[in-house]
Design a protein around this motif. Structure first.
Motif, PDB file in Angstrom:
ATOM      1  N   ASN A  30       0.936  72.889   5.329  1.00 19.17           N
ATOM      2  CA  ASN A  30       0.832  73.989   6.281  1.00 19.17           C
ATOM      3  C   ASN A  30       2.202  74.571   6.620  1.00 19.17           C
ATOM      4  O   ASN A  30       2.378  75.789   6.680  1.00 19.17           O
ATOM      5  CB  ASN A  30       0.146  73.513   7.562  1.00 19.17           C
ATOM      6  CG  ASN A  30      -0.227  74.654   8.478  1.00 19.17           C
ATOM      7  OD1 ASN A  30      -1.035  75.501   8.127  1.00 19.17           O
ATOM      8  ND2 ASN A  30       0.355  74.677   9.662  1.00 19.17           N
ATOM      9  N   TYR A  34       3.373  78.371   6.093  1.00 19.93           N
ATOM     10  CA  TYR A  34       3.650  79.214   7.258  1.00 19.93           C
ATOM     11  C   TYR A  34       5.100  79.188   7.731  1.00 19.93           C
ATOM     12  O   TYR A  34       5.510  80.059   8.506  1.00 19.93           O
ATOM     13  CB  TYR A  34       2.737  78.802   8.426  1.00 19.93           C
ATOM     14  CG  TYR A  34       1.329  79.321   8.306  1.00 19.93           C
ATOM     15  CD1 TYR A  34       0.999  80.590   8.756  1.00 19.93           C
ATOM     16  CD2 TYR A  34       0.335  78.541   7.732  1.00 19.93           C
ATOM     17  CE1 TYR A  34      -0.295  81.074   8.653  1.00 19.93           C
ATOM     18  CE2 TYR A  34      -0.967  79.016   7.614  1.00 19.93           C
ATOM     19  CZ  TYR A  34      -1.274  80.282   8.079  1.00 19.93           C
ATOM     20  OH  TYR A  34      -2.556  80.754   7.959  1.00 19.93           O
ATOM     21  N   ASN A  37       6.339  79.836  11.493  1.00 17.86           N
ATOM     22  CA  ASN A  37       5.152  80.301  12.215  1.00 17.86           C
ATOM     23  C   ASN A  37       4.042  79.261  12.269  1.00 17.86           C
ATOM     24  O   ASN A  37       2.960  79.528  12.789  1.00 17.86           O
ATOM     25  CB  ASN A  37       4.611  81.578  11.562  1.00 17.86           C
ATOM     26  CG  ASN A  37       5.546  82.756  11.769  1.00 17.86           C
ATOM     27  OD1 ASN A  37       6.159  82.891  12.831  1.00 17.86           O
ATOM     28  ND2 ASN A  37       5.683  83.597  10.754  1.00 17.86           N
ATOM     29  N   ALA A  38       4.302  78.056  11.718  1.00 21.61           N
ATOM     30  CA  ALA A  38       3.268  77.025  11.682  1.00 21.61           C
ATOM     31  C   ALA A  38       2.811  76.613  13.078  1.00 21.61           C
ATOM     32  O   ALA A  38       1.663  76.211  13.275  1.00 21.61           O
ATOM     33  CB  ALA A  38       3.770  75.808  10.918  1.00 21.61           C
ATOM     34  N   SER A  40       2.361  78.535  15.528  1.00 24.70           N
ATOM     35  CA  SER A  40       1.647  79.625  16.191  1.00 24.70           C
ATOM     36  C   SER A  40       0.144  79.400  16.233  1.00 24.70           C
ATOM     37  O   SER A  40      -0.594  80.222  16.762  1.00 24.70           O
ATOM     38  CB  SER A  40       1.946  80.952  15.477  1.00 24.70           C
ATOM     39  OG  SER A  40       3.326  81.255  15.561  1.00 24.70           O
ATOM     40  N   GLY A  41      -0.325  78.309  15.651  1.00 22.68           N
ATOM     41  CA  GLY A  41      -1.757  78.015  15.702  1.00 22.68           C
ATOM     42  C   GLY A  41      -2.255  77.163  14.556  1.00 22.68           C
ATOM     43  O   GLY A  41      -3.141  76.326  14.737  1.00 22.68           O
ATOM     44  N   SER A  42      -1.672  77.334  13.357  1.00 24.05           N
ATOM     45  CA  SER A  42      -2.189  76.597  12.208  1.00 24.05           C
ATOM     46  C   SER A  42      -1.920  75.097  12.317  1.00 24.05           C
ATOM     47  O   SER A  42      -2.785  74.278  11.967  1.00 24.05           O
ATOM     48  CB  SER A  42      -1.591  77.159  10.909  1.00 24.05           C
ATOM     49  OG  SER A  42      -0.181  77.161  10.957  1.00 24.05           O
ATOM     50  N   ASN A  43      -0.750  74.694  12.802  1.00 20.11           N
ATOM     51  CA  ASN A  43      -0.476  73.264  12.998  1.00 20.11           C
ATOM     52  C   ASN A  43      -1.440  72.654  14.005  1.00 20.11           C
ATOM     53  O   ASN A  43      -1.854  71.500  13.869  1.00 20.11           O
ATOM     54  CB  ASN A  43       0.960  73.056  13.487  1.00 20.11           C
ATOM     55  CG  ASN A  43       1.937  72.841  12.351  1.00 20.11           C
ATOM     56  OD1 ASN A  43       1.562  72.877  11.182  1.00 20.11           O
ATOM     57  ND2 ASN A  43       3.200  72.631  12.677  1.00 20.11           N
ATOM     58  N   GLN A  44      -1.786  73.437  15.017  1.00 14.77           N
ATOM     59  CA  GLN A  44      -2.716  72.940  16.029  1.00 14.77           C
ATOM     60  C   GLN A  44      -4.072  72.613  15.401  1.00 14.77           C
ATOM     61  O   GLN A  44      -4.665  71.565  15.681  1.00 14.77           O
ATOM     62  CB  GLN A  44      -2.885  73.985  17.150  1.00 14.77           C
ATOM     63  CG  GLN A  44      -1.701  74.075  18.097  1.00 14.77           C
ATOM     64  CD  GLN A  44      -0.613  75.029  17.645  1.00 14.77           C
ATOM     65  OE1 GLN A  44      -0.383  75.206  16.442  1.00 14.77           O
ATOM     66  NE2 GLN A  44       0.071  75.659  18.588  1.00 14.77           N
ATOM     67  N   PHE A  45      -4.545  73.514  14.530  1.00 14.76           N
ATOM     68  CA  PHE A  45      -5.835  73.268  13.892  1.00 14.76           C
ATOM     69  C   PHE A  45      -5.752  72.108  12.912  1.00 14.76           C
ATOM     70  O   PHE A  45      -6.705  71.328  12.775  1.00 14.76           O
ATOM     71  CB  PHE A  45      -6.329  74.528  13.174  1.00 14.76           C
ATOM     72  CG  PHE A  45      -7.720  74.391  12.625  1.00 14.76           C
ATOM     73  CD1 PHE A  45      -8.806  74.312  13.485  1.00 14.76           C
ATOM     74  CD2 PHE A  45      -7.934  74.308  11.258  1.00 14.76           C
ATOM     75  CE1 PHE A  45     -10.092  74.156  12.993  1.00 14.76           C
ATOM     76  CE2 PHE A  45      -9.221  74.164  10.756  1.00 14.76           C
ATOM     77  CZ  PHE A  45     -10.306  74.086  11.626  1.00 14.76           C
ATOM     78  N   VAL A  46      -4.598  71.955  12.245  1.00 14.92           N
ATOM     79  CA  VAL A  46      -4.413  70.821  11.338  1.00 14.92           C
ATOM     80  C   VAL A  46      -4.499  69.502  12.101  1.00 14.92           C
ATOM     81  O   VAL A  46      -5.068  68.514  11.614  1.00 14.92           O
ATOM     82  CB  VAL A  46      -3.065  70.945  10.594  1.00 14.92           C
ATOM     83  CG1 VAL A  46      -2.709  69.632   9.891  1.00 14.92           C
ATOM     84  CG2 VAL A  46      -3.133  72.059   9.569  1.00 14.92           C
ATOM     85  N   CYS A 343      -4.037  69.567  21.264  1.00 18.63           N
ATOM     86  CA  CYS A 343      -4.557  69.178  19.953  1.00 18.63           C
ATOM     87  C   CYS A 343      -3.992  67.832  19.511  1.00 18.63           C
ATOM     88  O   CYS A 343      -4.697  67.015  18.908  1.00 18.63           O
ATOM     89  CB  CYS A 343      -4.246  70.256  18.917  1.00 18.63           C
ATOM     90  SG  CYS A 343      -5.133  71.804  19.190  1.00 18.63           S
TER      91      CYS A 343
END
Length: 483
Positions: A30, A34, A37-38, A40-46, A343
């Motif tokens: 991820n 990204y 910008n990781a 900004s939301g994608s790390n949270q979902f990971v 998260c």
């Protein structure tokens, strides 16, 4: 906080590590996609995907969904204070900008701190404030933010400046008797506070001296970005703000409240409100700019202050170097960090519920056949907990409970364990982007964890120093030696 440890005899070490490996692989990919910008939301979902993998492992080992949710709820409950502090730090940063407090700190700092001494001075200043307040978080939220501004104006890499801030903040946090982790570690190990602090200086002081030498060398050798025209910067700051030594009254009061053991949340709230009043007194033109009016009224004053507290404000300047320094995100800027913490707590809570945290620590403990092996296992367990549980306190509590008996059986005084918990659990938490400490420092200082990590020398060196002392049997106190 809840300090019980969940054990699951049916869970193997392989199963315990499956969610960890999955998370590391997913986060690595991820970040590669990204970049900065990781967060900004994608790390949270990971992190939530990692939690889902852990939940599947739990289901296969007869752990109920209700049990997992109970642990998640406990984890999130333990972060409520941190979340509120983050929101208040955002509010504080907004009012400290529009009141001219941070610009005044930058203004005077540029005149006092030359590039050659800036990095070691930053380390020392943050060390003193952190020892006085007992809080690395408060240090970063007050003088840390200002020093980031000064360093940016001088042309330093902000990761380097943040590394100096964090190194100093965590040195003070470790040695201050007012620090929560400094009290927690001896409580878990079974020794008293001041024995713990005295014993901890044996590894902490050499690490700090090495860190100071590194920053002195960097300060003398690093090439800052471009030629900084200090006179121009000072003139442009004066164009935008009314600069006054009186503005230092607010941070002085905040630090004084912390030293007097006022709750950090209360001290930050007082600092925010006082700065709002000072903004109305010293910077009415900026309030008018934010509110979009020519003359201040009660309504426009209220709106200008409230906008700075809650959202993004930009104080106009023609100087490109100062443009970012004259921008604040307010409470809104902290929402991404809070999102990350929540998260991470879901992942850590499920890992605890299925017994994975306990299994990883037990496995490391079984590998300890020598004194050095015991110290190394403790360090490994603390760092593993900082990664998997995403929480500094669990990284002290779980190994502390797990390893206390083993230290006693080897005839080692409990302060050996308490010192190792701090040398590896307290200081490495800030190096993990999704750990509450890493997320907080990154959000507060406005510098990503991966950017400051290479320069957080004190935090990187501390675990190695404790292992060197163990390997060469330097000042390893035995139970028979304890008076």
């Amino acid at each position: 906080m809840d300090t019980k440890i969940n054990r699951n005899k049916e869970l193997s070490i392989t199963e315990a590590l499956i969610p960890v490996v999955a998370l590391i692989v997913m986060l690595g990919y991820n970040v590669a996609v990204y970049g900065d910008n990781a967060l900004s939301g994608s790390n949270q979902f990971v992190l939530l995907l990692g939690a889902a993998v852990a939940a599947i492992v739990g289901f296969l080992n007869k752990v109920t969904f209700e049990k997992m949710m109970e642990e998640v709820a406990e984890n999130i409950k333990s972060t409520v204070g941190a979340i509120l502090i983050l929101l208040m730090v955002g509010a504080l940063a907004g009012t400290w900008l529009i009141s001219g407090i941070i610009p005044s700190m930058i203004y005077y700092g540029l005149q006092i701190l030359s590039p050659a001494i800036f990095l070691p001075a930053t380390l020392i200043i943050c060390s003193i404030i952190s020892i006085a307040t007992g809080s690395s978080w408060t240090t970063s939220a007050t003088v840390g933010i200002a020093l980031i501004g000064v360093g940016g104006a001088l042309g330093f890499d902000l990761g380097m400046v943040a590394g100096a801030v964090i190194s100093g903040a965590y040195f003070g946090d470790k040695l201050s008797p007012m620090s929560d982790t400094t009290n927690l570690a001896p409580a878990m190990a079974g020794t008293d506070l001041f024995t713990h602090i005295r014993y901890m200086t044996l590894t902490t002081i050499p690490t700090y001296v090495i860190t100071l030498i590194i920053f002195i060398i960097l300060g003398l050798s690093v090439e800052i970005n471009g030629n900084v025209d200090i006179a121009s910067l000072l003139a442009d700051i004066e164009k935008s703000f009314t600069i006054s030594p009186w503005l230092f009254l607010v941070p002085t009061i905040v630090i004084g409240l912390i030293i007097k053991k006022t709750e950090p949340l209360v001290a930050l709230l007082v600092g925010t409100l006082l700065a709002a009043i000072f903004a109305l007194i010293f910077q009415p033109h900026i309030i008018n700019q934010i509110a979009g009016v020519d003359h201040m009224t009660f309504e426009s004053g209220y709106k200008g202050v409230m906008d700075a507290i809650t959202g993004k404000v930009v104080v106009p300047t023609e100087n490109k170097t100062l443009a970012d320094l004259f921008t604040s995100g307010g409470m809104e800027k902290m929402l991404g960090t809070i999102w990350l913490i929540l998260c991470a707590m879901v992942f850590g809570g499920i890992m605890d519920a299925i017994g994975a945290l306990s299994r990883i620590s037990q496995t490391l403990l079984k590998m300890a056949h020598t004194t050095f092996g015991l110290f190394a296992s403790t360090v490994g367990s603390c760092m593993a907990l900082n990664i998997t549980a995403s929480d500094q306190y669990l990284a002290i509590v779980v190994p502390g409970k797990m390893f206390a008996k083993a230290y006693k059986e080897k005839g080692l005084a409990p302060e050996n364990l308490s010192r190792t918990l701090e040398d590896s659990g307290t200081v490495t938490s800030v190096l993990i982007p999704w750990n509450t400490c890493g997320a907080y420092q990154s959000g507060t200082l406005g510098v990503s964890t991966l950017d400051y990590l290479p320069y957080a020398f004190f935090n990187i060196l501390s675990p190695f120093m404790t292992l060197i002392f163990a390997a060469f049997n330097i000042k390893i106190r035995q139970l028979v030696d304890k008076k």
